[in-house]
Motif scaffolding. Structure first.
Motif, PDB file in Angstrom:
ATOM      1  N   PHE A   1       6.437  38.535 -10.097  1.00 47.29           N
ATOM      2  CA  PHE A   1       6.878  38.469  -8.702  1.00 47.29           C
ATOM      3  C   PHE A   1       7.394  39.846  -8.315  1.00 47.29           C
ATOM      4  N   VAL A   2       6.824  40.432  -7.277  1.00 44.48           N
ATOM      5  CA  VAL A   2       7.275  41.724  -6.758  1.00 44.48           C
ATOM      6  C   VAL A   2       7.795  41.483  -5.346  1.00 44.48           C
ATOM      7  N   SER A   3       9.059  41.795  -5.125  1.00 48.40           N
ATOM      8  CA  SER A   3       9.656  41.565  -3.813  1.00 48.40           C
ATOM      9  C   SER A   3       9.125  42.577  -2.807  1.00 48.40           C
ATOM     10  N   SER A   4       9.389  42.322  -1.543  1.00 47.78           N
ATOM     11  CA  SER A   4       8.949  43.244  -0.488  1.00 47.78           C
ATOM     12  C   SER A   4       9.598  44.610  -0.621  1.00 47.78           C
ATOM     13  N   ASP A   5      10.762  44.673  -1.280  1.00 47.68           N
ATOM     14  CA  ASP A   5      11.431  45.949  -1.516  1.00 47.68           C
ATOM     15  C   ASP A   5      10.948  46.639  -2.786  1.00 47.68           C
ATOM     16  N   GLY A   6       9.986  46.016  -3.468  1.00 46.34           N
ATOM     17  CA  GLY A   6       9.399  46.647  -4.644  1.00 46.34           C
ATOM     18  C   GLY A   6      10.078  46.318  -5.962  1.00 46.34           C
ATOM     19  N   LEU A   7      11.053  45.414  -5.964  1.00 48.92           N
ATOM     20  CA  LEU A   7      11.674  45.021  -7.225  1.00 48.92           C
ATOM     21  C   LEU A   7      10.720  44.126  -8.007  1.00 48.92           C
TER      22      LEU A   7
ATOM     23  N   VAL B   1      19.047  45.699 -16.019  1.00 46.35           N
ATOM     24  CA  VAL B   1      20.173  46.092 -15.173  1.00 46.35           C
ATOM     25  C   VAL B   1      21.177  44.943 -15.172  1.00 46.35           C
ATOM     26  N   PRO B   2      22.470  45.234 -14.946  1.00 45.02           N
ATOM     27  CA  PRO B   2      23.492  44.185 -15.032  1.00 45.02           C
ATOM     28  C   PRO B   2      23.315  43.103 -13.974  1.00 45.02           C
ATOM     29  N   GLN B   3      23.994  41.984 -14.213  1.00 45.95           N
ATOM     30  CA  GLN B   3      23.953  40.822 -13.335  1.00 45.95           C
ATOM     31  C   GLN B   3      24.807  41.084 -12.098  1.00 45.95           C
ATOM     32  N   GLN B   4      24.204  41.710 -11.093  1.00 43.54           N
ATOM     33  CA  GLN B   4      24.919  42.055  -9.874  1.00 43.54           C
ATOM     34  C   GLN B   4      24.074  41.680  -8.666  1.00 43.54           C
ATOM     35  N   LEU B   5      24.637  40.895  -7.753  1.00 47.99           N
ATOM     36  CA  LEU B   5      23.907  40.448  -6.572  1.00 47.99           C
ATOM     37  C   LEU B   5      24.249  41.252  -5.333  1.00 47.99           C
ATOM     38  N   LEU B   6      25.405  41.932  -5.330  1.00 51.81           N
ATOM     39  CA  LEU B   6      25.779  42.699  -4.150  1.00 51.81           C
ATOM     40  C   LEU B   6      25.003  44.017  -4.108  1.00 51.81           C
ATOM     41  N   SER B   7      23.703  43.858  -4.070  1.00 48.62           N
ATOM     42  CA  SER B   7      22.732  44.930  -3.867  1.00 48.62           C
ATOM     43  C   SER B   7      21.714  44.325  -2.916  1.00 48.62           C
ATOM     44  N   LYS B   8      21.513  44.916  -1.771  1.00 49.05           N
ATOM     45  CA  LYS B   8      20.664  44.291  -0.764  1.00 49.05           C
ATOM     46  C   LYS B   8      19.275  43.939  -1.282  1.00 49.05           C
ATOM     47  N   PRO B   9      18.610  44.809  -2.083  1.00 46.34           N
ATOM     48  CA  PRO B   9      17.281  44.415  -2.572  1.00 46.34           C
ATOM     49  C   PRO B   9      17.301  43.163  -3.448  1.00 46.34           C
ATOM     50  N   CYS B  10      18.368  42.987  -4.261  1.00 46.32           N
ATOM     51  CA  CYS B  10      18.432  41.809  -5.140  1.00 46.32           C
ATOM     52  C   CYS B  10      18.637  40.535  -4.328  1.00 46.32           C
ATOM     53  N   LEU B  11      19.566  40.561  -3.381  1.00 48.01           N
ATOM     54  CA  LEU B  11      19.779  39.379  -2.543  1.00 48.01           C
ATOM     55  C   LEU B  11      18.537  39.098  -1.701  1.00 48.01           C
ATOM     56  N   SER B  12      17.906  40.142  -1.190  1.00 48.07           N
ATOM     57  CA  SER B  12      16.686  39.954  -0.395  1.00 48.07           C
ATOM     58  C   SER B  12      15.590  39.303  -1.227  1.00 48.07           C
ATOM     59  N   ALA B  13      15.494  39.690  -2.502  1.00 46.17           N
ATOM     60  CA  ALA B  13      14.486  39.086  -3.378  1.00 46.17           C
ATOM     61  C   ALA B  13      14.748  37.605  -3.565  1.00 46.17           C
ATOM     62  N   MET B  14      16.018  37.221  -3.700  1.00 50.64           N
ATOM     63  CA  MET B  14      16.360  35.799  -3.810  1.00 50.64           C
ATOM     64  C   MET B  14      15.958  35.035  -2.556  1.00 50.64           C
ATOM     65  N   VAL B  15      16.308  35.590  -1.404  1.00 53.10           N
ATOM     66  CA  VAL B  15      15.967  34.945  -0.137  1.00 53.10           C
ATOM     67  C   VAL B  15      14.456  34.824   0.000  1.00 53.10           C
TER      68      VAL B  15
ATOM     69  N   LEU C   1      12.161  34.738  -2.348  1.00 52.98           N
ATOM     70  CA  LEU C   1      11.604  33.752  -3.268  1.00 52.98           C
ATOM     71  C   LEU C   1      11.881  32.337  -2.780  1.00 52.98           C
ATOM     72  N   SER C   2      13.031  32.138  -2.147  1.00 49.68           N
ATOM     73  CA  SER C   2      13.337  30.796  -1.633  1.00 49.68           C
ATOM     74  C   SER C   2      12.348  30.401  -0.536  1.00 49.68           C
TER      75      SER C   2
END
Length: 297
Positions: free
Chosen positions: A85-91, A115-129, A131-132
């Motif tokens: 899975f590659v997010s729109s931000d390239g993650l 990388v550590p378990q951190q969600l307060l990074s816009k690309p990581c939260l965006s990837a979650m959204v 995928l949902s």
């Protein structure tokens, strides 16, 4: 963007190829469950022996440093398949079947890089959204590094069937209060036994900002939050503590429950049948009051 319409085929193929996972999913089908109605909320108890390792996991920095990361590709079992899975931000992520399931469909989504378990990074939260949106009948959820993540050294989140979670109906039953509303986002909160915030909107940047503000208002960071995304809404549960006193109690007082997103989402897991049998509504209320906030600021 990947097409995940055949996620059931991916799970089926994985279970056919991996005896351990297949055995644990078969065991889940016969796991005992019972429901507790607490008035303000409903909780499902599940006796799940396969979750013992996760429930007992030590996440101290010392113990984490001693073991290889079991989410890294080089350390995963050879039988474990990965769906990219590659997010729109390239993650870049790998979608895996969780071999120790709580749900009939239970996935772990792992960052390709360590990388550590951190969600307060816009690309990581965006990837979650994102995928949902691709998995509309599933709940996508994140456990903070100090409140449920068994691999706090490697960024990951999970996805599972959305219908089973009591939280979503309980939130609406508990007289939610609208805190902010404009043409981009609505933020509300309610207290169905624990304080829960709900963010609705399609702007990932605004969702990120609102979640950051919620955590700041409780003096929390992203290591002390559970986030569940389902039904086009983001549920944010700030955490006060990792585990309740009952977890480490001795003798009859012990209840082996280690709250993470699933538990604060209304499904309490214990691997011990004796504990499953004796948990009461008072115990659940005590656990929630210790690990979650219980009033609106």
């Amino acid at each position: 963007m990947e097409d995940f319409t055949s996620i059931d085929n991916f799970i089926s193929d994985q279970l056919s190829a991996w005896p351990l996972a297949r055995m644990n999913y078969e065991a889940l089908a016969t796991a005992r469950q019972r429901s507790i109605d607490m008035g303000t909320c409903r909780v499902i108890l599940q006796c799940n022996y396969t979750r013992r390792l996760s429930t007992l996991a030590s996440v101290s920095a010392k113990d984490i440093a001693k073991r290889p990361c079991f989410l890294c590709a080089d350390n995963r079992p050879v039988e474990q398949m990965a769906l990219p899975f590659v997010s729109s931000d390239g993650l870049q992520f790998s979608i895996l079947v969780n071999p120790y399931p709580i749900f009939r469909r239970h996935l772990t989504i792992v960052r390709a890089s360590l990388v550590p378990q951190q969600l307060l990074s816009k690309p990581c939260l965006s990837a979650m959204v994102e995928l949902s949106w691709l998995l509309p009948d599933m709940a996508v959820f994140f456990n903070g590094a100090h409140c449920g993540a068994s691999a706090p050294d490697h960024m990951h989140f999970q996805a599972a069937d959305a219908l089973q979670w009591p939280l979503f109906a309980d939130f609406e039953r508990a007289n939610p209060r609208v805190l902010r509303h404009d043409d981009r986002v609505e933020v509300s909160c309610s207290v169905p036994g624990r304080l829960v915030y709900k963010i609705v909107g399609d702007d990932s940047d605004r969702i990120f900002d609102e979640m950051s503000d919620i955590l700041k208002s409780h003096d929390r960071a992203d290591d002390m939050v559970n986030v569940i995304i389902a039904n086009q809404a983001v549920y944010v549960i700030p955490r006060k503590a990792f585990r309740p006193w009952q977890y480490s109690a001795q003798g009859d007082a012990q209840l082996l429950v280690s709250p993470a997103s699933v538990e604060v989402g209304g499904i309490l897991i214990t691997p011990v049948e004796e504990h499953f049998n004796k948990i009461t509504s008072d115990d659940v209320a005590s656990i929630f009051s210790q690990v979650c906030f219980n009033s609106i600021i």
